[in-house]
Scaffold this motif. Structure first.
Motif, PDB file in Angstrom:
ATOM      1  N   THR A 107      -2.068  27.852  18.901  1.00  0.00           N
ATOM      2  CA  THR A 107      -3.109  28.494  19.689  1.00  0.00           C
ATOM      3  C   THR A 107      -2.520  29.518  20.643  1.00  0.00           C
ATOM      4  O   THR A 107      -3.069  30.601  20.823  1.00  0.00           O
ATOM      5  N   LEU A 108      -1.388  29.180  21.256  1.00  0.00           N
ATOM      6  CA  LEU A 108      -0.676  30.084  22.167  1.00  0.00           C
ATOM      7  C   LEU A 108       0.765  30.236  21.702  1.00  0.00           C
ATOM      8  O   LEU A 108       1.385  29.259  21.262  1.00  0.00           O
ATOM      9  N   LEU A 109       1.303  31.420  21.829  1.00  0.00           N
ATOM     10  CA  LEU A 109       2.671  31.687  21.409  1.00  0.00           C
ATOM     11  C   LEU A 109       3.663  30.709  22.027  1.00  0.00           C
ATOM     12  O   LEU A 109       4.499  30.130  21.346  1.00  0.00           O
ATOM     13  N   GLU A 110       3.551  30.488  23.328  1.00  0.00           N
ATOM     14  CA  GLU A 110       4.552  29.660  24.006  1.00  0.00           C
ATOM     15  C   GLU A 110       4.425  28.167  23.695  1.00  0.00           C
ATOM     16  O   GLU A 110       5.291  27.386  24.057  1.00  0.00           O
ATOM     17  N   THR A 111       3.364  27.758  22.989  1.00  0.00           N
ATOM     18  CA  THR A 111       3.223  26.347  22.616  1.00  0.00           C
ATOM     19  C   THR A 111       3.563  26.094  21.151  1.00  0.00           C
ATOM     20  O   THR A 111       3.374  24.985  20.655  1.00  0.00           O
ATOM     21  N   ALA A 112       4.068  27.096  20.459  1.00  0.00           N
ATOM     22  CA  ALA A 112       4.434  26.913  19.045  1.00  0.00           C
ATOM     23  C   ALA A 112       5.525  25.852  18.937  1.00  0.00           C
ATOM     24  O   ALA A 112       6.497  25.868  19.687  1.00  0.00           O
ATOM     25  N   SER A 113       5.356  24.943  17.990  1.00  0.00           N
ATOM     26  CA  SER A 113       6.364  23.900  17.774  1.00  0.00           C
ATOM     27  C   SER A 113       7.365  24.304  16.693  1.00  0.00           C
ATOM     28  O   SER A 113       8.415  23.686  16.567  1.00  0.00           O
ATOM     29  N   ALA A 114       7.024  25.342  15.925  1.00  0.00           N
ATOM     30  CA  ALA A 114       7.938  25.823  14.887  1.00  0.00           C
ATOM     31  C   ALA A 114       7.720  27.312  14.665  1.00  0.00           C
ATOM     32  O   ALA A 114       6.592  27.804  14.736  1.00  0.00           O
ATOM     33  N   PHE A 115       8.800  28.012  14.407  1.00  0.00           N
ATOM     34  CA  PHE A 115       8.747  29.428  14.056  1.00  0.00           C
ATOM     35  C   PHE A 115       9.203  29.518  12.606  1.00  0.00           C
ATOM     36  O   PHE A 115      10.362  29.256  12.301  1.00  0.00           O
ATOM     37  N   CYS A 116       8.238  29.811  11.729  1.00  0.00           N
ATOM     38  CA  CYS A 116       8.478  29.765  10.281  1.00  0.00           C
ATOM     39  C   CYS A 116       8.722  31.161   9.730  1.00  0.00           C
ATOM     40  O   CYS A 116       7.931  32.078   9.947  1.00  0.00           O
ATOM     41  N   LEU A 117       9.819  31.294   9.010  1.00  0.00           N
ATOM     42  CA  LEU A 117      10.260  32.573   8.469  1.00  0.00           C
ATOM     43  C   LEU A 117       9.857  32.697   7.005  1.00  0.00           C
ATOM     44  O   LEU A 117      10.083  31.783   6.214  1.00  0.00           O
ATOM     45  N   TYR A 118       9.247  33.843   6.663  1.00  0.00           N
ATOM     46  CA  TYR A 118       8.832  34.120   5.291  1.00  0.00           C
ATOM     47  C   TYR A 118       9.344  35.490   4.876  1.00  0.00           C
ATOM     48  O   TYR A 118       9.364  36.422   5.672  1.00  0.00           O
ATOM     49  N   ARG A 119       9.717  35.597   3.613  1.00  0.00           N
ATOM     50  CA  ARG A 119      10.111  36.859   2.999  1.00  0.00           C
ATOM     51  C   ARG A 119       9.066  37.161   1.938  1.00  0.00           C
ATOM     52  O   ARG A 119       8.650  36.283   1.194  1.00  0.00           O
ATOM     53  N   PHE A 120       8.622  38.399   1.873  1.00  0.00           N
ATOM     54  CA  PHE A 120       7.610  38.775   0.903  1.00  0.00           C
ATOM     55  C   PHE A 120       8.267  39.382  -0.329  1.00  0.00           C
ATOM     56  O   PHE A 120       8.961  40.381  -0.241  1.00  0.00           O
ATOM     57  N   GLU A 121       8.045  38.741  -1.446  1.00  0.00           N
ATOM     58  CA  GLU A 121       8.526  39.201  -2.747  1.00  0.00           C
ATOM     59  C   GLU A 121       7.323  39.679  -3.558  1.00  0.00           C
ATOM     60  O   GLU A 121       6.180  39.422  -3.171  1.00  0.00           O
ATOM     61  N   ALA A 122       7.569  40.317  -4.678  1.00  0.00           N
ATOM     62  CA  ALA A 122       6.481  40.791  -5.535  1.00  0.00           C
ATOM     63  C   ALA A 122       5.574  39.637  -5.967  1.00  0.00           C
ATOM     64  O   ALA A 122       4.362  39.806  -6.096  1.00  0.00           O
ATOM     65  N   GLU A 123       6.152  38.454  -6.172  1.00  0.00           N
ATOM     66  CA  GLU A 123       5.366  37.293  -6.607  1.00  0.00           C
ATOM     67  C   GLU A 123       4.599  36.634  -5.467  1.00  0.00           C
ATOM     68  O   GLU A 123       3.733  35.810  -5.702  1.00  0.00           O
ATOM     69  N   GLY A 124       4.953  36.936  -4.241  1.00  0.00           N
ATOM     70  CA  GLY A 124       4.295  36.326  -3.089  1.00  0.00           C
ATOM     71  C   GLY A 124       5.298  35.953  -2.013  1.00  0.00           C
ATOM     72  O   GLY A 124       6.497  36.217  -2.141  1.00  0.00           O
ATOM     73  N   PRO A 125       4.819  35.315  -0.948  1.00  0.00           N
ATOM     74  CA  PRO A 125       5.709  34.946   0.157  1.00  0.00           C
ATOM     75  C   PRO A 125       6.633  33.791  -0.216  1.00  0.00           C
ATOM     76  O   PRO A 125       6.253  32.895  -0.959  1.00  0.00           O
ATOM     77  N   VAL A 126       7.850  33.851   0.320  1.00  0.00           N
ATOM     78  CA  VAL A 126       8.851  32.821   0.087  1.00  0.00           C
ATOM     79  C   VAL A 126       9.276  32.273   1.449  1.00  0.00           C
ATOM     80  O   VAL A 126       9.725  33.040   2.309  1.00  0.00           O
ATOM     81  N   ALA A 127       9.119  30.960   1.640  1.00  0.00           N
ATOM     82  CA  ALA A 127       9.553  30.334   2.896  1.00  0.00           C
ATOM     83  C   ALA A 127      11.072  30.341   2.944  1.00  0.00           C
ATOM     84  O   ALA A 127      11.735  29.973   1.977  1.00  0.00           O
ATOM     85  N   GLU A 128      11.616  30.786   4.069  1.00  0.00           N
ATOM     86  CA  GLU A 128      13.068  30.867   4.212  1.00  0.00           C
ATOM     87  C   GLU A 128      13.637  29.937   5.269  1.00  0.00           C
ATOM     88  O   GLU A 128      14.835  29.867   5.430  1.00  0.00           O
TER      89      GLU A 128
END
Length: 144
Positions: free
Chosen positions: A28-49
């Motif tokens: 809901t708020l940036l400072e309360t995020a419990s995880a920062f999830c990284l994704y890379r976008f490929e032609a087939e779709g997003p890939v969790a990194e």
């Protein structure tokens, strides 16, 4: 934090996006995020990194961490100007006031319609994306 540092060339061809999450939704708020999830976008779709927790030093330490990971855009829930300044100082684009679950946000990013997920009461002109290089084709996949 992801264990390897992506090369600049790889980052340009395959942009990385970070979602500020709580569970399977954006926090809901940036400072309360419990995880920062990284994704890379490929032609087939997003890939969790990978994902990581808020650095012990808080938001001021998060911006350089995202840059080192090759992130071009941070997508988050509510964020004040005081929170956002840490990212704009580093030239990182931010899309604040976005609401939704992770899969819906990733689809909206892919389809260039992130503004459809603005939180109730948020105004589109209120800095949906801040920073250099963010725009309609920010996540466009460029073939090698």
């Amino acid at each position: 934090m992801p264990r390897h540092r992506p090369s600049a060339d790889h980052t340009i061809r395959r942009p990385r996006v970070c979602l500020a999450c709580h569970g399977q939704r954006l926090a809901t708020l940036l400072e309360t995020a419990s995880a920062f999830c990284l994704y890379r976008f490929e032609a087939e779709g997003p890939v969790a990194e990978g994902s990581w927790a808020m650095p012990a030093e808080g938001l001021p330490a998060l911006a350089p961490l995202l840059l080192r990971a090759g992130v071009v855009l941070l997508v988050c829930g509510g964020a004040t100007c005081c929170c956002l300044k840490h990212f704009t100082r580093h030239g990182l684009a931010v899309a604040p006031w976005i609401a939704g679950d992770v899969p819906a946000v990733l689809v909206a990013l892919r389809e260039n319609r992130l503004e459809t997920l603005l939180a109730p009461g948020a105004r589109p002109g209120r800095g949906l994306a801040r920073g250099p290089g963010f725009g309609k084709h920010c996540l466009e996949i460029k073939e090698s």
